[in-house]
Design a protein around this motif. Structure first.
Motif, PDB file in Angstrom:
ATOM      1  N   ASP A 202       0.821  -1.209   0.000  1.00 31.23           N
ATOM      2  CA  ASP A 202       0.000   0.000   0.000  1.00 31.23           C
ATOM      3  C   ASP A 202       0.859   1.264   0.000  1.00 31.23           C
ATOM      4  O   ASP A 202       0.473   2.283   0.546  1.00 31.23           O
ATOM      5  N   GLY A 203       2.051   1.173  -0.595  1.00 30.63           N
ATOM      6  CA  GLY A 203       2.962   2.306  -0.613  1.00 30.63           C
ATOM      7  C   GLY A 203       3.034   2.986  -1.964  1.00 30.63           C
ATOM      8  O   GLY A 203       2.030   3.098  -2.675  1.00 30.63           O
ATOM      9  N   TRP A 204       4.222   3.434  -2.315  1.00 34.88           N
ATOM     10  CA  TRP A 204       4.401   4.199  -3.545  1.00 34.88           C
ATOM     11  C   TRP A 204       4.271   3.338  -4.793  1.00 34.88           C
ATOM     12  O   TRP A 204       3.674   3.748  -5.780  1.00 34.88           O
ATOM     13  N   GLN A 205       4.879   2.146  -4.758  1.00 36.36           N
ATOM     14  CA  GLN A 205       4.849   1.302  -5.951  1.00 36.36           C
ATOM     15  C   GLN A 205       3.607   0.420  -5.958  1.00 36.36           C
ATOM     16  O   GLN A 205       2.988   0.156  -4.916  1.00 36.36           O
ATOM     17  N   LEU A 206       3.240  -0.031  -7.146  1.00 37.06           N
ATOM     18  CA  LEU A 206       2.057  -0.855  -7.317  1.00 37.06           C
ATOM     19  C   LEU A 206       2.307  -2.271  -6.796  1.00 37.06           C
ATOM     20  O   LEU A 206       3.441  -2.767  -6.836  1.00 37.06           O
ATOM     21  N   PRO A 207       1.242  -2.949  -6.323  1.00 36.20           N
ATOM     22  CA  PRO A 207       1.418  -4.309  -5.799  1.00 36.20           C
ATOM     23  C   PRO A 207       2.120  -5.263  -6.761  1.00 36.20           C
ATOM     24  O   PRO A 207       2.954  -6.079  -6.344  1.00 36.20           O
ATOM     25  N   ASP A 208       1.809  -5.163  -8.061  1.00 39.90           N
ATOM     26  CA  ASP A 208       2.460  -6.053  -9.022  1.00 39.90           C
ATOM     27  C   ASP A 208       3.966  -5.808  -9.085  1.00 39.90           C
ATOM     28  O   ASP A 208       4.750  -6.745  -9.297  1.00 39.90           O
ATOM     29  N   GLN A 209       4.385  -4.545  -8.925  1.00 43.44           N
ATOM     30  CA  GLN A 209       5.816  -4.247  -8.898  1.00 43.44           C
ATOM     31  C   GLN A 209       6.479  -4.882  -7.671  1.00 43.44           C
ATOM     32  O   GLN A 209       7.579  -5.419  -7.770  1.00 43.44           O
ATOM     33  N   ILE A 210       5.805  -4.810  -6.538  1.00 43.32           N
ATOM     34  CA  ILE A 210       6.347  -5.388  -5.309  1.00 43.32           C
ATOM     35  C   ILE A 210       6.477  -6.900  -5.446  1.00 43.32           C
ATOM     36  O   ILE A 210       7.490  -7.492  -5.058  1.00 43.32           O
ATOM     37  N   ARG A 211       5.463  -7.522  -6.016  1.00 40.29           N
ATOM     38  CA  ARG A 211       5.483  -8.984  -6.148  1.00 40.29           C
ATOM     39  C   ARG A 211       6.572  -9.446  -7.109  1.00 40.29           C
ATOM     40  O   ARG A 211       7.049 -10.584  -7.018  1.00 40.29           O
ATOM     41  N   MET A 212       6.986  -8.577  -8.039  1.00 43.90           N
ATOM     42  CA  MET A 212       8.067  -8.934  -8.961  1.00 43.90           C
ATOM     43  C   MET A 212       9.371  -9.220  -8.222  1.00 43.90           C
ATOM     44  O   MET A 212      10.222  -9.958  -8.708  1.00 43.90           O
ATOM     45  N   ALA A 213       9.534  -8.627  -7.039  1.00 44.24           N
ATOM     46  CA  ALA A 213      10.745  -8.857  -6.238  1.00 44.24           C
ATOM     47  C   ALA A 213      10.685 -10.190  -5.510  1.00 44.24           C
ATOM     48  O   ALA A 213      11.681 -10.596  -4.897  1.00 44.24           O
ATOM     49  N   ASN A 214       9.528 -10.862  -5.564  1.00 44.59           N
ATOM     50  CA  ASN A 214       9.346 -12.143  -4.887  1.00 44.59           C
ATOM     51  C   ASN A 214       9.767 -12.072  -3.416  1.00 44.59           C
ATOM     52  O   ASN A 214      10.626 -12.842  -2.951  1.00 44.59           O
ATOM     53  N   PRO A 215       9.171 -11.139  -2.655  1.00 43.47           N
ATOM     54  CA  PRO A 215       9.540 -11.017  -1.240  1.00 43.47           C
ATOM     55  C   PRO A 215       9.125 -12.252  -0.442  1.00 43.47           C
ATOM     56  O   PRO A 215       8.258 -13.024  -0.874  1.00 43.47           O
ATOM     57  N   SER A 216       9.731 -12.439   0.707  1.00 42.88           N
ATOM     58  CA  SER A 216       9.406 -13.580   1.561  1.00 42.88           C
ATOM     59  C   SER A 216       7.945 -13.546   1.974  1.00 42.88           C
ATOM     60  O   SER A 216       7.284 -14.589   2.093  1.00 42.88           O
ATOM     61  N   PHE A 217       7.431 -12.334   2.225  1.00 36.80           N
ATOM     62  CA  PHE A 217       6.037 -12.122   2.611  1.00 36.80           C
ATOM     63  C   PHE A 217       5.553 -10.828   1.968  1.00 36.80           C
ATOM     64  O   PHE A 217       6.363  -9.996   1.546  1.00 36.80           O
ATOM     65  N   THR A 218       4.237 -10.652   1.929  1.00 34.11           N
ATOM     66  CA  THR A 218       3.668  -9.368   1.552  1.00 34.11           C
ATOM     67  C   THR A 218       2.696  -8.936   2.651  1.00 34.11           C
ATOM     68  O   THR A 218       2.150  -9.756   3.388  1.00 34.11           O
ATOM     69  N   ALA A 219       2.493  -7.625   2.749  1.00 33.09           N
ATOM     70  CA  ALA A 219       1.602  -7.070   3.762  1.00 33.09           C
ATOM     71  C   ALA A 219       0.892  -5.852   3.186  1.00 33.09           C
ATOM     72  O   ALA A 219       1.512  -5.021   2.535  1.00 33.09           O
ATOM     73  N   SER A 220      -0.406  -5.762   3.444  1.00 26.62           N
ATOM     74  CA  SER A 220      -1.179  -4.622   2.979  1.00 26.62           C
ATOM     75  C   SER A 220      -1.250  -3.515   4.009  1.00 26.62           C
ATOM     76  O   SER A 220      -1.580  -2.369   3.677  1.00 26.62           O
ATOM     77  N   THR A 221      -0.976  -3.856   5.277  1.00 25.56           N
ATOM     78  CA  THR A 221      -0.987  -2.875   6.364  1.00 25.56           C
ATOM     79  C   THR A 221       0.196  -3.158   7.285  1.00 25.56           C
ATOM     80  O   THR A 221       0.780  -4.251   7.259  1.00 25.56           O
ATOM     81  N   ILE A 222       0.526  -2.179   8.126  1.00 27.45           N
ATOM     82  CA  ILE A 222       1.585  -2.409   9.102  1.00 27.45           C
ATOM     83  C   ILE A 222       1.126  -3.410  10.166  1.00 27.45           C
ATOM     84  O   ILE A 222       1.936  -4.152  10.733  1.00 27.45           O
ATOM     85  N   HIS A 223      -0.178  -3.465  10.415  1.00 29.73           N
ATOM     86  CA  HIS A 223      -0.695  -4.488  11.326  1.00 29.73           C
ATOM     87  C   HIS A 223      -0.392  -5.885  10.783  1.00 29.73           C
ATOM     88  O   HIS A 223      -0.095  -6.806  11.558  1.00 29.73           O
ATOM     89  N   ASP A 224      -0.459  -6.048   9.460  1.00 27.08           N
ATOM     90  CA  ASP A 224      -0.091  -7.328   8.845  1.00 27.08           C
ATOM     91  C   ASP A 224       1.391  -7.624   9.067  1.00 27.08           C
ATOM     92  O   ASP A 224       1.774  -8.793   9.273  1.00 27.08           O
ATOM     93  N   VAL A 225       2.226  -6.593   9.007  1.00 26.33           N
ATOM     94  CA  VAL A 225       3.659  -6.774   9.273  1.00 26.33           C
ATOM     95  C   VAL A 225       3.865  -7.309  10.687  1.00 26.33           C
ATOM     96  O   VAL A 225       4.654  -8.235  10.907  1.00 26.33           O
ATOM     97  N   ALA A 226       3.147  -6.732  11.652  1.00 28.69           N
ATOM     98  CA  ALA A 226       3.270  -7.189  13.042  1.00 28.69           C
ATOM     99  C   ALA A 226       2.869  -8.654  13.175  1.00 28.69           C
ATOM    100  O   ALA A 226       3.505  -9.409  13.920  1.00 28.69           O
ATOM    101  N   LYS A 227       1.836  -9.066  12.450  1.00 27.67           N
ATOM    102  CA  LYS A 227       1.408 -10.471  12.497  1.00 27.67           C
ATOM    103  C   LYS A 227       2.508 -11.384  11.962  1.00 27.67           C
ATOM    104  O   LYS A 227       2.744 -12.474  12.505  1.00 27.67           O
ATOM    105  N   ILE A 228       3.171 -10.956  10.899  1.00 25.07           N
ATOM    106  CA  ILE A 228       4.266 -11.749  10.331  1.00 25.07           C
ATOM    107  C   ILE A 228       5.412 -11.858  11.329  1.00 25.07           C
ATOM    108  O   ILE A 228       5.997 -12.935  11.513  1.00 25.07           O
TER     109      ILE A 228
END
Length: 217
Positions: free
Chosen positions: A181-207
């Protein structure tokens, strides 16, 4: 994955909800060089830690330097210090880390003077072990921060809304969380194949809690 020993966060677009504010600074820069600014949703996805590249891509002469752009950026901030807010959940995430013995850091391409002023205004220093601005090379910056805090890359978690930053972190063996939910589009973020994805910082805390519960695997 290792139990987290360090959570490193990008600032603009990730920890800070500042897209609309930043576009004001972007337009000021383009206006200064008498070039029409691209729309917000065109410019922000093209941005990266080495910010001058995006300006050149959108018509600012390549002869214009980082120093010149950075000067206008800082002048805009000084004239317009308000208008941004922390992402919901940032205080809770940093507090969780502090209470759990996980070190915390902000690693940002933002002008260091502006970053420090922002962190002070939001009273974040007491929740951070380290803050570094001006990090145009995220790979080297993350490597140095982890080393300075005596945490192995494999026990470091990095959260970013930029595919290049995430790719740089992954190359070091860092656990990555792509913020959608930041500057770049979700598809751009997924191109990096991150270990996890999060739509909110609360999701980050859960991870982070999940990684804590898993321990070393």
């Amino acid at each position: 994955m290792d139990t987290p020993g360090l959570i490193a966060l990008d600032w603009n677009g990730t920890s800070l909800n500042d897209g609309e504010y930043v576009y004001g600074a972007v337009k000021a820069i383009f206006n200064h060089f008498m070039v029409e600014a691209p729309p917000l949703r065109v410019f922000l996805p093209s941005a990266q830690a080495d910010y001058v590249i995006a300006y050149h891509q959108h018509g600012i002469p390549v002869s214009v330097t980082k120093k010149e752009i950075g000067k206008i950026w800082e002048e805009y901030f000084l004239a317009n210090p308000n208008g941004v807010e922390l992402r919901p959940g940032i205080i809770e995430l940093l507090t969780l880390c502090k209470e759990s013995g996980i070190k915390t850091a902000i690693v940002s391409g933002e002008n260091n003077n502006i970053l420090m002023r922002r962190l002070d205004a939001f009273n974040l220093f007491e929740l951070l072990d380290m803050a570094r601005g001006g990090c145009l090379d995220k790979k080297q910056a993350l490597k140095k921060v982890a080393s300075d805090l005596n945490v192995r890359p494999q026990a470091t978690v990095y959260v970013d809304d930029n595919c290049i930053g995430l790719t740089d972190a992954k190359s070091l063996g860092i656990i990555t969380i792509g913020f959608l939910d930041g500057w770049q589009l979700p598809d751009q973020i997924r191109m990096a194949n991150p270990s996890f994805t999060a739509s909110t910082i609360h999701d980050v805390a859960k991870i982070v809690r999940s990684l804590q519960a898993q321990g070393v695997t």
